[in-house]
Each structure stands twice: as structure tokens, then as C-alpha cells.
Scaffold this motif. Structure first.
Motif, PDB file in Angstrom:
ATOM      1  N   ILE A  80     -18.633  11.191   8.492  1.00 54.65           N
ATOM      2  CA  ILE A  80     -18.012  10.710   9.732  1.00 54.65           C
ATOM      3  C   ILE A  80     -16.552  11.153   9.764  1.00 54.65           C
ATOM      4  N   THR A  81     -15.895  11.093   8.621  1.00 60.52           N
ATOM      5  CA  THR A  81     -14.508  11.543   8.499  1.00 60.52           C
ATOM      6  C   THR A  81     -14.210  11.836   7.043  1.00 60.52           C
ATOM      7  N   LEU A  82     -13.166  12.614   6.828  1.00 67.81           N
ATOM      8  CA  LEU A  82     -12.727  12.909   5.472  1.00 67.81           C
ATOM      9  C   LEU A  82     -11.217  12.644   5.359  1.00 67.81           C
ATOM     10  N   GLU A  83     -10.718  11.627   6.114  1.00 64.42           N
ATOM     11  CA  GLU A  83      -9.280  11.295   6.054  1.00 64.42           C
ATOM     12  C   GLU A  83      -8.976  10.631   4.711  1.00 64.42           C
ATOM     13  N   PRO A  84      -7.712  10.676   4.271  1.00 69.72           N
ATOM     14  CA  PRO A  84      -7.350  10.271   2.902  1.00 69.72           C
ATOM     15  C   PRO A  84      -7.312   8.756   2.674  1.00 69.72           C
ATOM     16  N   PHE A  85      -8.335   8.046   3.095  1.00 69.71           N
ATOM     17  CA  PHE A  85      -8.494   6.624   2.766  1.00 69.71           C
ATOM     18  C   PHE A  85      -7.263   5.806   3.157  1.00 69.71           C
ATOM     19  N   GLY A  86      -6.829   5.966   4.414  1.00 70.65           N
ATOM     20  CA  GLY A  86      -5.659   5.231   4.887  1.00 70.65           C
ATOM     21  C   GLY A  86      -5.881   3.734   4.935  1.00 70.65           C
ATOM     22  N   ALA A  87      -7.069   3.316   5.399  1.00 74.11           N
ATOM     23  CA  ALA A  87      -7.357   1.880   5.467  1.00 74.11           C
ATOM     24  C   ALA A  87      -7.402   1.271   4.065  1.00 74.11           C
ATOM     25  N   PHE A 134      -4.680  14.126  -2.978  1.00 69.63           N
ATOM     26  CA  PHE A 134      -3.924  13.618  -1.833  1.00 69.63           C
ATOM     27  C   PHE A 134      -4.317  12.181  -1.515  1.00 69.63           C
ATOM     28  N   ALA A 135      -5.608  11.887  -1.551  1.00 66.17           N
ATOM     29  CA  ALA A 135      -6.062  10.516  -1.304  1.00 66.17           C
ATOM     30  C   ALA A 135      -5.549   9.566  -2.381  1.00 66.17           C
ATOM     31  N   ALA A 136      -5.607  10.026  -3.645  1.00 68.37           N
ATOM     32  CA  ALA A 136      -5.102   9.196  -4.742  1.00 68.37           C
ATOM     33  C   ALA A 136      -3.602   8.950  -4.576  1.00 68.37           C
ATOM     34  N   LEU A 137      -2.872   9.970  -4.107  1.00 66.37           N
ATOM     35  CA  LEU A 137      -1.430   9.811  -3.899  1.00 66.37           C
ATOM     36  C   LEU A 137      -1.150   8.780  -2.807  1.00 66.37           C
ATOM     37  N   CYS A 138      -1.913   8.829  -1.708  1.00 67.40           N
ATOM     38  CA  CYS A 138      -1.710   7.869  -0.617  1.00 67.40           C
ATOM     39  C   CYS A 138      -1.976   6.436  -1.087  1.00 67.40           C
ATOM     40  N   VAL A 139      -3.111   6.245  -1.747  1.00 71.06           N
ATOM     41  CA  VAL A 139      -3.462   4.907  -2.212  1.00 71.06           C
ATOM     42  C   VAL A 139      -2.498   4.443  -3.300  1.00 71.06           C
ATOM     43  N   GLY A 140      -2.162   5.335  -4.242  1.00 68.73           N
ATOM     44  CA  GLY A 140      -1.249   4.977  -5.315  1.00 68.73           C
ATOM     45  C   GLY A 140       0.139   4.642  -4.807  1.00 68.73           C
ATOM     46  N   THR A 141       0.606   5.369  -3.818  1.00 71.19           N
ATOM     47  CA  THR A 141       1.931   5.089  -3.251  1.00 71.19           C
ATOM     48  C   THR A 141       1.954   3.723  -2.569  1.00 71.19           C
ATOM     49  N   ALA A 142       0.897   3.440  -1.797  1.00 71.42           N
ATOM     50  CA  ALA A 142       0.819   2.133  -1.136  1.00 71.42           C
ATOM     51  C   ALA A 142       0.778   1.011  -2.167  1.00 71.42           C
ATOM     52  N   TRP A 143       0.020   1.220  -3.238  1.00 65.67           N
ATOM     53  CA  TRP A 143      -0.072   0.207  -4.302  1.00 65.67           C
ATOM     54  C   TRP A 143       1.286   0.009  -4.960  1.00 65.67           C
ATOM     55  N   ALA A 144       1.995   1.120  -5.237  1.00 63.51           N
ATOM     56  CA  ALA A 144       3.313   1.016  -5.876  1.00 63.51           C
ATOM     57  C   ALA A 144       4.301   0.271  -4.982  1.00 63.51           C
ATOM     58  N   LEU A 145       4.263   0.548  -3.693  1.00 61.66           N
ATOM     59  CA  LEU A 145       5.138  -0.175  -2.769  1.00 61.66           C
ATOM     60  C   LEU A 145       4.818  -1.673  -2.779  1.00 61.66           C
ATOM     61  N   GLY A 146       3.530  -1.978  -2.878  1.00 62.98           N
ATOM     62  CA  GLY A 146       3.135  -3.384  -2.950  1.00 62.98           C
ATOM     63  C   GLY A 146       3.670  -4.065  -4.200  1.00 62.98           C
ATOM     64  N   ARG A 147       3.642  -3.356  -5.340  1.00 57.08           N
ATOM     65  CA  ARG A 147       4.160  -3.944  -6.571  1.00 57.08           C
ATOM     66  C   ARG A 147       5.668  -4.147  -6.490  1.00 57.08           C
ATOM     67  N   VAL A 148       6.362  -3.187  -5.883  1.00 60.61           N
ATOM     68  CA  VAL A 148       7.811  -3.342  -5.704  1.00 60.61           C
ATOM     69  C   VAL A 148       8.103  -4.581  -4.858  1.00 60.61           C
ATOM     70  N   THR A 149       7.310  -4.761  -3.816  1.00 60.08           N
ATOM     71  CA  THR A 149       7.486  -5.947  -2.969  1.00 60.08           C
ATOM     72  C   THR A 149       7.244  -7.221  -3.770  1.00 60.08           C
ATOM     73  N   ARG A 150       6.205  -7.221  -4.606  1.00 58.07           N
ATOM     74  CA  ARG A 150       5.894  -8.401  -5.419  1.00 58.07           C
ATOM     75  C   ARG A 150       7.023  -8.694  -6.408  1.00 58.07           C
ATOM     76  N   VAL A 151       7.532  -7.670  -7.073  1.00 60.45           N
ATOM     77  CA  VAL A 151       8.611  -7.859  -8.037  1.00 60.45           C
ATOM     78  C   VAL A 151       9.869  -8.374  -7.345  1.00 60.45           C
ATOM     79  N   ARG A 152      10.196  -7.792  -6.192  1.00 58.00           N
ATOM     80  CA  ARG A 152      11.388  -8.243  -5.457  1.00 58.00           C
ATOM     81  C   ARG A 152      11.225  -9.676  -4.984  1.00 58.00           C
ATOM     82  N   ARG A 153      10.026 -10.027  -4.517  1.00 53.71           N
ATOM     83  CA  ARG A 153       9.766 -11.394  -4.055  1.00 53.71           C
ATOM     84  C   ARG A 153       9.886 -12.384  -5.209  1.00 53.71           C
ATOM     85  N   ASP A 154       9.337 -12.018  -6.372  1.00 51.46           N
ATOM     86  CA  ASP A 154       9.428 -12.902  -7.539  1.00 51.46           C
ATOM     87  C   ASP A 154      10.876 -13.063  -7.985  1.00 51.46           C
TER      88      ASP A 154
END
Length: 366
Positions: A80-87, A134-154
Motif C-alpha cells: 500500500i505504501t513504503l513510507e519510512p514508518f512516520g506513524a 532511513f526508516a530506522a533513522l526516523c524512528v530512532g530520532t523520534a525515540w531519542a527526542l522522546g527520551r530527551v523530553t523525559r529527562v528534561r521533564r524529570d
């Protein structure tokens, strides 16, 4: 009603953003499904499963990531699509920012393995290894941003907790200083006058001592009720009164004279209102110490206001043995030192070589 709505806005905004992103992914994948050769009976449900769960990613981040990852995997395998797992990346951010580190790391590893296997099945190796990266980079970057947010919030939560704890400690110290100053001064005068009334046979002297005890007791009780009223502000019966100020110094001197301590008070310049309570407490505690340790005695209390500071000097002609045992002073001296330190001033107290005791403080003007 308006204030209630305003309080809800900061909470409602993130969920509104998630819902908007969810709708965007659903519409996008519906378009992909219509353009692909996949039957619509399969494409439409997958489109809904890819986007709709993102609306609840803050409440159920792991469940959202699992559903979205499975739906995107099926959509990729079905071409159906081959986009880099944005969702999936959007869901991985929520997991990283809302779940403990160990859980978030395991979720990331499992997600990357599924993505690599999915692209390998959909488009055989090694032609699309670049898409995997590329897909791993997109998902990994989003995950890293989430961890930064968690660390800053804590970090912000810990800093807020430390600030609250420091504020509580500071308030306790302030209340302790006020209580000490009120109780020590009042009880010292009462003790001296009680001793006078007990040992002097002159009825008029005993009567005057009892009158001083009564007046001092009432004044001390009023100040105690005021302090307790501050601590228990919901108590409507608490008797509140203005905090002592420079205008109350003559009364302080008068009470000290009744306890056998003559005080020569001099004030040069105008003490700012913001420092009035501090200066009053410094003089009060100094005079109280003379009453407790050196009465009968005389002392000089000089308050001088210069261009940049207020200096307080209290000197007595008592025996000056209060610190001769090597101690650094009781709670009264500690309280005075803390009051001065709040304003970044200097404080010293100790026996004089020529006899007596001296207290000196310099407080910068606000």
C-alpha cells in the motif's frame, strides 16, 4: 466558567494535537490505499489502524505503538505504501517520553527489528537497505527526542521539588526565629520580674513587678497568636496584629528598663520599612540577652543609616561572660546571624576586651 475553560486548555492542547496528527495519517493512508492495487476492504481498515490509535498515544503509548507498528507492517507488505514508518515514529516518541528507560529501550529494539524484517520481506535484500536505514533513522530520532523530553521533564520535576523543599525549610527557619524572638524576650522579662516579686519585701515593688509580668504576658500572647494565625490562616479566631517595626523600639526599651536594663537608644537616619522588622529583632534579641545574662546593666543601642547600609550596634557593660565557655552562641545569636545573612550583610557578636558584650550587624539597603 471562563477560568475553568482556561485551566483545561493546557491539558486539552496535546490531545488535540494528537487527534489532528491521527486524522492526517488516516487521510494519507486512505489515499495510499486508493492508489494501490490492494483491495479497499483491506486498505481502508489498515489506514484507520495506522492513524487512529495515535489519538490515544499519551494514555496508552505501548499499546498505540504495537497497533500502529503492526498496521504499518501489514501496509508495507501489502504494497500500500513504503513510507519510512512516520506513524510508528510518532508513537515511539510517546513511548520514550512516557515510559521508564528500560521499557522504552526494549520497545525501540523490537520496533527496529520488525521494521527491518518488514522492508526485507516487502522489497528483497539488499536493494532496499537504504530504506531500512532511513526508516530506522526516523524512528530512532523520534525515540531519542522522546527520551530527551523525559529527562528534561524529570530534571524540572526534581528541581521544582528541591525548590519547594528549600522554601519549606526557609519558612520553618523564619518561623523558628520569630517564635524564639517573641518567646525569649517575653519570658526573660517575666523571669526577672518574677524573681524581683519573690525576693523583694516592698509591696509597691512587688506590685509593679506583677504589673510588668501581666503586661508582658499579654503582649507575648498576642504575638504568639499572630504567628499561629499565620500558620493556620483558616482559623478565623486567630488574633492578627501588625509585625513589629522601628516605631515599637521605644516600648521595647521601656520594658527592658523595668527588668533592670537601661537602654540608651539612638537612631540616625530613616530605616527603610522593608528592614524595619529585621532591625527591631536584632535590637530585641540583643537587649533580651542583656536581660537574661547581665542584668542589672546598661547598654547602648545605636542604629545608623548610611548611603548603602544600616548598621546596628548594641553594647552593654555586663560581665561579658556569655561566650567565654567556647560556645558559638545559642539560638538567639544564630537567629540574628541568619536574619542578617538573608540580606547579604555582616554580623559579629562577642565579649569586649574592656568588659561587657557587643553585637554588631550591617545590613545592605534593599
Amino acid at each position: 466558567m471562563k477560568s475553568h475553560v482556561l485551566r483545561l486548555l493546557p491539558t486539552a492542547y496535546p490531545y488535540a494535537l494528537d487527534t489532528a496528527v491521527a486524522v492526517l495519517f488516516v487521510v494519507t493512508y486512505l489515499g495510499f490505499a486508493e492508489m494501490s492495487a490492494t483491495p479497499l476492504w483491506l486498505g481502508y481498515p489498515l489506514a484507520v489502524l495506522v492513524g487512529a490509535p495515535l489519538a490515544m498515544r499519551r494514555g496508552r503509548p505501548l499499546l498505540t505503538l504495537g497497533v500502529v507498528l503492526v498496521a504499518q507492517t501489514a501496509a508495507t507488505v501489502a504494497h500500500i505504501t513504503l513510507e519510512p514508518f512516520g506513524a510508528t515514529a510518532f508513537a515511539a516518541y510517546a513511548v520514550a517520553s512516557l515510559r521508564p528507560h528500560r521499557v522504552a529501550v526494549r520497545a525501540l529494539v523490537a520496533t527496529l527489528v520488525v521494521i527491518a524484517a518488514t522492508i526485507a520481506v516487502a522489497e528483497p535484500w539488499p536493494d532496499d537497505i537504504g530504506l531500512v536505514l532511513f526508516a530506522a533513522l526516523c524512528v530512532g530520532t523520534a525515540w531519542a527526542l522522546g527520551r530527551v523530553t523525559r529527562v528534561r521533564r524529570d530534571y524540572e520535576a526534581r528541581r521544582a521539588a528541591q525548590a519547594a523543599s528549600a522554601a519549606v525549610t526557609e519558612e520553618r527557619m523564619r518561623i523558628a526565629r520569630e517564635l524564639h524572638d517573641v518567646v525569649a524576650h517575653g519570658l526573660s522579662l517575666i523571669a526577672v520580674q518574677a524573681g524581683t516579686a519573690a525576693h523583694v519585701r516592698d509591696a509597691s515593688v512587688s506590685e509593679e513587678a506583677l504589673r510588668v509580668i501581666e503586661t508582658t504576658s499579654r503582649g507575648t500572647l498576642v504575638e504568639m497568636r499572630r504567628l499561629l494565625g499565620v500558620l493556620r490562616s483558616e482559623d478565623a479566631a486567630a488574633e492578627l496584629a501588625p509585625m513589629p517595626s522601628m516605631a515599637d523600639l521605644p516600648e521595647l526599651v521601656s520594658r527592658a528598663s523595668l527588668a533592670g536594663v537601661g537602654v540608651d537608644l539612638s537612631v540616625t537616619g530613616t530605616v527603610p520599612e522593608a528592614l524595619g522588622l529585621t532591625v527591631y529583632r536584632l535590637v530585641q534579641e540583643s537587649v533580651t540577652n542583656v536581660v537574661k545574662h547581665a542584668a542589672p546593666a546598661t547598654c547602648t543601642a545605636a542604629i545608623e543609616v548610611s548611603g548603602s547600609s544600616v548598621s546596628v550596634t548594641v553594647v552593654d557593660d555586663g560581665p561579658g561572660e556569655r561566650l567565654s565557655t567556647g560556645r558559638t552562641g545559642g539560638h538567639g545569636l544564630i537567629g540574628m546571624r541568619e536574619r542578617v545573612a538573608v540580606y547579604g550583610g555582616t554580623f559579629s557578636a562577642g565579649p569586649r576586651a574592656e568588659g561587657g558584650f557587643a553585637v554588631r550587624a550591617e545590613v545592605p539597603l534593599p
